[in-house]
Design a protein around this motif. Structure first.
Motif, PDB file in Angstrom:
ATOM      1  N   ASN A 252      84.818  26.618  -9.358  1.00 52.23           N
ATOM      2  CA  ASN A 252      84.726  27.024 -10.762  1.00 52.23           C
ATOM      3  C   ASN A 252      86.089  27.442 -11.303  1.00 52.23           C
ATOM      4  O   ASN A 252      86.449  27.080 -12.421  1.00 52.23           O
ATOM      5  CB  ASN A 252      83.759  28.206 -10.921  1.00 52.23           C
ATOM      6  CG  ASN A 252      82.309  27.773 -10.832  1.00 52.23           C
ATOM      7  OD1 ASN A 252      82.009  26.584 -10.912  1.00 52.23           O
ATOM      8  ND2 ASN A 252      81.414  28.715 -10.652  1.00 52.23           N
ATOM      9  N   TYR A 256      87.285  25.263 -14.439  1.00 54.30           N
ATOM     10  CA  TYR A 256      87.326  25.876 -15.765  1.00 54.30           C
ATOM     11  C   TYR A 256      88.714  26.434 -16.098  1.00 54.30           C
ATOM     12  O   TYR A 256      88.855  27.255 -16.994  1.00 54.30           O
ATOM     13  CB  TYR A 256      86.235  26.946 -15.877  1.00 54.30           C
ATOM     14  CG  TYR A 256      84.856  26.360 -15.646  1.00 54.30           C
ATOM     15  CD1 TYR A 256      84.350  25.389 -16.512  1.00 54.30           C
ATOM     16  CD2 TYR A 256      84.087  26.707 -14.543  1.00 54.30           C
ATOM     17  CE1 TYR A 256      83.119  24.806 -16.288  1.00 54.30           C
ATOM     18  CE2 TYR A 256      82.847  26.130 -14.312  1.00 54.30           C
ATOM     19  CZ  TYR A 256      82.366  25.182 -15.187  1.00 54.30           C
ATOM     20  OH  TYR A 256      81.142  24.597 -14.973  1.00 54.30           O
ATOM     21  N   ASP A 280      91.140  33.809 -12.441  1.00 57.34           N
ATOM     22  CA  ASP A 280      91.712  32.564 -12.973  1.00 57.34           C
ATOM     23  C   ASP A 280      92.156  32.755 -14.414  1.00 57.34           C
ATOM     24  O   ASP A 280      91.789  33.740 -15.066  1.00 57.34           O
ATOM     25  CB  ASP A 280      90.702  31.406 -12.848  1.00 57.34           C
ATOM     26  CG  ASP A 280      89.501  31.565 -13.753  1.00 57.34           C
ATOM     27  OD1 ASP A 280      89.678  31.647 -14.978  1.00 57.34           O
ATOM     28  OD2 ASP A 280      88.354  31.609 -13.235  1.00 57.34           O
ATOM     29  N   PHE A 298      72.258  27.804 -15.808  1.00 57.43           N
ATOM     30  CA  PHE A 298      73.049  28.317 -16.936  1.00 57.43           C
ATOM     31  C   PHE A 298      74.390  27.592 -17.029  1.00 57.43           C
ATOM     32  O   PHE A 298      75.085  27.424 -16.030  1.00 57.43           O
ATOM     33  CB  PHE A 298      73.303  29.821 -16.797  1.00 57.43           C
ATOM     34  CG  PHE A 298      74.394  30.302 -17.724  1.00 57.43           C
ATOM     35  CD1 PHE A 298      74.123  30.498 -19.065  1.00 57.43           C
ATOM     36  CD2 PHE A 298      75.697  30.482 -17.268  1.00 57.43           C
ATOM     37  CE1 PHE A 298      75.141  30.893 -19.940  1.00 57.43           C
ATOM     38  CE2 PHE A 298      76.714  30.875 -18.134  1.00 57.43           C
ATOM     39  CZ  PHE A 298      76.425  31.079 -19.464  1.00 57.43           C
ATOM     40  N   ARG A 299      74.747  27.173 -18.235  1.00 58.69           N
ATOM     41  CA  ARG A 299      76.078  26.631 -18.485  1.00 58.69           C
ATOM     42  C   ARG A 299      76.521  27.142 -19.855  1.00 58.69           C
ATOM     43  O   ARG A 299      75.817  26.979 -20.843  1.00 58.69           O
ATOM     44  CB  ARG A 299      76.072  25.091 -18.485  1.00 58.69           C
ATOM     45  CG  ARG A 299      75.591  24.491 -17.154  1.00 58.69           C
ATOM     46  CD  ARG A 299      76.283  23.198 -16.840  1.00 58.69           C
ATOM     47  NE  ARG A 299      77.700  23.379 -16.660  1.00 58.69           N
ATOM     48  CZ  ARG A 299      78.617  22.488 -17.004  1.00 58.69           C
ATOM     49  NH1 ARG A 299      78.259  21.357 -17.534  1.00 58.69           N
ATOM     50  NH2 ARG A 299      79.898  22.717 -16.794  1.00 58.69           N
ATOM     51  N   ALA A 300      77.689  27.784 -19.901  1.00 61.45           N
ATOM     52  CA  ALA A 300      78.152  28.335 -21.178  1.00 61.45           C
ATOM     53  C   ALA A 300      78.567  27.196 -22.110  1.00 61.45           C
ATOM     54  O   ALA A 300      78.931  26.114 -21.657  1.00 61.45           O
ATOM     55  CB  ALA A 300      79.322  29.284 -20.937  1.00 61.45           C
ATOM     56  N   ALA A 303      81.969  25.722 -21.594  1.00 61.15           N
ATOM     57  CA  ALA A 303      82.070  24.944 -20.350  1.00 61.15           C
ATOM     58  C   ALA A 303      81.458  23.556 -20.548  1.00 61.15           C
ATOM     59  O   ALA A 303      81.982  22.551 -20.064  1.00 61.15           O
ATOM     60  CB  ALA A 303      81.355  25.678 -19.223  1.00 61.15           C
ATOM     61  N   ASN A 311      76.233  21.716 -12.942  1.00 61.70           N
ATOM     62  CA  ASN A 311      74.774  21.709 -13.027  1.00 61.70           C
ATOM     63  C   ASN A 311      74.195  23.114 -13.191  1.00 61.70           C
ATOM     64  O   ASN A 311      72.989  23.280 -13.310  1.00 61.70           O
ATOM     65  CB  ASN A 311      74.166  21.019 -11.798  1.00 61.70           C
ATOM     66  CG  ASN A 311      74.588  21.676 -10.505  1.00 61.70           C
ATOM     67  OD1 ASN A 311      74.701  22.885 -10.423  1.00 61.70           O
ATOM     68  ND2 ASN A 311      74.821  20.877  -9.473  1.00 61.70           N
ATOM     69  N   GLY A 312      75.046  24.118 -13.169  1.00 63.80           N
ATOM     70  CA  GLY A 312      74.578  25.495 -13.391  1.00 63.80           C
ATOM     71  C   GLY A 312      73.805  26.097 -12.233  1.00 63.80           C
ATOM     72  O   GLY A 312      73.063  27.055 -12.423  1.00 63.80           O
ATOM     73  N   GLY A 314      75.475  26.693  -9.080  1.00 67.30           N
ATOM     74  CA  GLY A 314      76.427  27.326  -8.158  1.00 67.30           C
ATOM     75  C   GLY A 314      76.342  28.844  -8.115  1.00 67.30           C
ATOM     76  O   GLY A 314      76.211  29.440  -7.037  1.00 67.30           O
ATOM     77  N   LEU A 315      76.395  29.503  -9.270  1.00 68.11           N
ATOM     78  CA  LEU A 315      76.425  30.966  -9.273  1.00 68.11           C
ATOM     79  C   LEU A 315      75.085  31.584  -8.898  1.00 68.11           C
ATOM     80  O   LEU A 315      75.030  32.674  -8.347  1.00 68.11           O
ATOM     81  CB  LEU A 315      76.898  31.492 -10.642  1.00 68.11           C
ATOM     82  CG  LEU A 315      78.373  31.233 -10.962  1.00 68.11           C
ATOM     83  CD1 LEU A 315      78.719  31.758 -12.343  1.00 68.11           C
ATOM     84  CD2 LEU A 315      79.290  31.876  -9.928  1.00 68.11           C
TER      85      LEU A 315
HETATM   86  P1  ADP Z   1      78.469  24.826 -12.783  1.00 65.40           P
HETATM   87  O1  ADP Z   1      79.884  25.237 -12.600  1.00 65.40           O
HETATM   88  O2  ADP Z   1      78.045  23.718 -11.900  1.00 65.40           O
HETATM   89  O3  ADP Z   1      78.126  24.598 -14.215  1.00 65.40           O
HETATM   90  P2  ADP Z   1      77.840  27.510 -11.922  1.00 65.40           P
HETATM   91  O4  ADP Z   1      76.514  28.129 -11.644  1.00 65.40           O
HETATM   92  O5  ADP Z   1      78.857  27.567 -10.851  1.00 65.40           O
HETATM   93  O6  ADP Z   1      77.527  26.028 -12.358  1.00 65.40           O
HETATM   94  O7  ADP Z   1      78.438  28.209 -13.204  1.00 65.40           O
HETATM   95  C1  ADP Z   1      77.584  28.429 -14.313  1.00 65.40           C
HETATM   96  C2  ADP Z   1      78.382  28.512 -15.590  1.00 65.40           C
HETATM   97  O8  ADP Z   1      79.165  29.737 -15.590  1.00 65.40           O
HETATM   98  C3  ADP Z   1      79.385  27.408 -15.782  1.00 65.40           C
HETATM   99  O9  ADP Z   1      78.803  26.240 -16.316  1.00 65.40           O
HETATM  100  C4  ADP Z   1      80.375  28.064 -16.745  1.00 65.40           C
HETATM  101  O10 ADP Z   1      79.839  28.070 -18.051  1.00 65.40           O
HETATM  102  C5  ADP Z   1      80.396  29.504 -16.266  1.00 65.40           C
HETATM  103  N1  ADP Z   1      81.479  29.766 -15.304  1.00 65.40           N
HETATM  104  C6  ADP Z   1      81.386  29.941 -13.983  1.00 65.40           C
HETATM  105  N2  ADP Z   1      82.577  30.209 -13.437  1.00 65.40           N
HETATM  106  C7  ADP Z   1      83.467  30.212 -14.435  1.00 65.40           C
HETATM  107  C8  ADP Z   1      84.885  30.428 -14.529  1.00 65.40           C
HETATM  108  N3  ADP Z   1      85.630  30.718 -13.450  1.00 65.40           N
HETATM  109  N4  ADP Z   1      85.453  30.349 -15.747  1.00 65.40           N
HETATM  110  C9  ADP Z   1      84.736  30.079 -16.857  1.00 65.40           C
HETATM  111  N5  ADP Z   1      83.403  29.850 -16.838  1.00 65.40           N
HETATM  112  C10 ADP Z   1      82.765  29.919 -15.652  1.00 65.40           C
END
Ligand code: ADP
Length: 348
Positions: A252, A256, A280, A298-300, A303, A311-312, A314-315
């Protein structure tokens, strides 16, 4: 106008006809009300239970489960799941009841959630079976594309190489999604077969960083890895799972980030915990979306515009793995400035 007596009449009719079970325990923890739905679900007679204390429940087959859940006395509000058997799953809510500031008893509501749970289970099983079925052919395609790309079985033109590269990239994306789905399924099924062993945490982080060196270079990111002078104590972790956590966070921070940005990974000894942080200088997360960051899919918004690949999941995986190690995970982020994700692991 409805008078008080009429009102009480209607209330008891409603209680009698409710599809949810109701039990009321008075101050002495004795049952002073039980409705027919509760009698049905626990297969008991109203007269056998009225006036009994919670402790007596252990003498009734199905009610004994409720006793183990409630304990001898109901002290506060709670909502818990109670699996009587595979075909009967209940959601039990207990609410302390007060009158003019004094506790006069506790209300226990029994809601049958068997059907919802079954559907949830079937959905999880469906995802699990589909993902498993997809994984083998996708791995075979991946392998075949790699063999073709290596030119071991024939020279390729520049055009063919380009097409192959795209196919390989897309195939890898589907494989990653399938792997993420399998991890989510494991979490949702509560399958936490973790292999906890005492390990040198710094080594794990180093191995993950190595995997991403090329990506970091390609994006001209200034990368730093800071460790304390004094050697960190060992932590009890499942190396594979914790590597996955660090991979997700580092991926990430790269994805990002801006070209020419920076990433700093820091390990710190906080006494009872070891703290990992990754900072970062990327796009950050808009403040109004902070509360959703660890939710599945979730995806902002920013992003989605920048990086179509995610795919939202990971976190969500990160949070679940860290918490399964009795650790904590959190973050700070400012839109267009950058983010810092943290997690801590207890030191044994
Ligand atoms: P993915 O990266 O596959 O979309 P994640 O679950 O890892 O899924 O992250 C979810 C969302 O959180 C991302 O789509 C992004 O909107 C936001 N995000 C995560 N890590 C970061 C980061 N380091 N900087 C900015 N936005 C982030």
């Amino acid at each position: 106008m409805i008078n008080q007596t009429e009102n009480r009449g209607i209330t008891s009719i409603i209680i009698e006809n409710l599809t949810d079970g109701l039990l009321f325990f008075n101050k002495e923890n004795k049952v002073s009300l039980i409705n027919p739905a509760a009698c049905r679900v626990f297969q008991i007679n109203k007269d056998d239970i009225l006036g009994r204390k919670i402790d007596d429940f252990s003498n009734f087959e199905k009610l004994s489960n409720l006793f183990y859940l409630l304990g001898k006395e109901i002290k506060e509000y709670f909502k818990k799941e109670l699996e009587i058997n595979r075909d009967l799953i209940l959601e039990v809510t207990s609410i302390p009841v007060e009158e003019k500031g004094d506790k006069i008893g506790s209300l226990v509501i029994i809601h049958n959630v068997t059907r919802e749970k079954m559907i949830e289970k079937m959905k999880t099983e469906f995802v699990s079976i589909s993902a498993h079925q997809l994984r083998t052919p996708l791995s075979e395609i991946n392998w075949s594309l790699e063999v073709l790309g290596s030119e071991k079985i024939g020279k390729l033109t520049e055009g063919q190489k380009e097409v192959l590269k795209k196919a390989h990239y897309s195939n890898k994306r589907i494989l990653n999604l399938v792997d993420d789905l399998l991890n989510v399924v494991k979490i949702e099924e509560g399958r936490r077969v973790y292999d906890l062993i005492p390990v040198d945490f710094e080594n794990i982080v180093q191995s993950v960083i190595k995997l991403y060196q090329e990506k970091i270079r390609n994006k001209q990111i200034k990368f730093e890895f800071q460790v304390p002078n004094k050697k960190l104590p060992k932590v009890n972790v499942d190396t594979k799972k914790i590597s996955l956590v660090i991979q997700n966070l580092l991926e990430n921070a790269i994805s990002y980030n801006i070209v020419g940005g920076m990433i700093t990974i820091k390990l710190e000894n906080k006494g009872k915990e070891i703290e990992f942080s990754i900072e970062d200088s990327g796009i950050g997360i808009p403040e109004n979306e902070h509360k959703n960051v660890f939710q599945k899919f979730f995806r902002a918004e920013n992003a989605l515009k920048k990086e179509t690949d995610g795919n939202g999941l990971g976190l969500f995986i990160v949070k679940n793995i860290v918490e399964a190690h009795n650790g904590r995970v959190w973050f700070e982020s400012i839109k267009d400035k950058g983010s810092t994700f943290y997690f801590s692991l207890p030191v044994k």
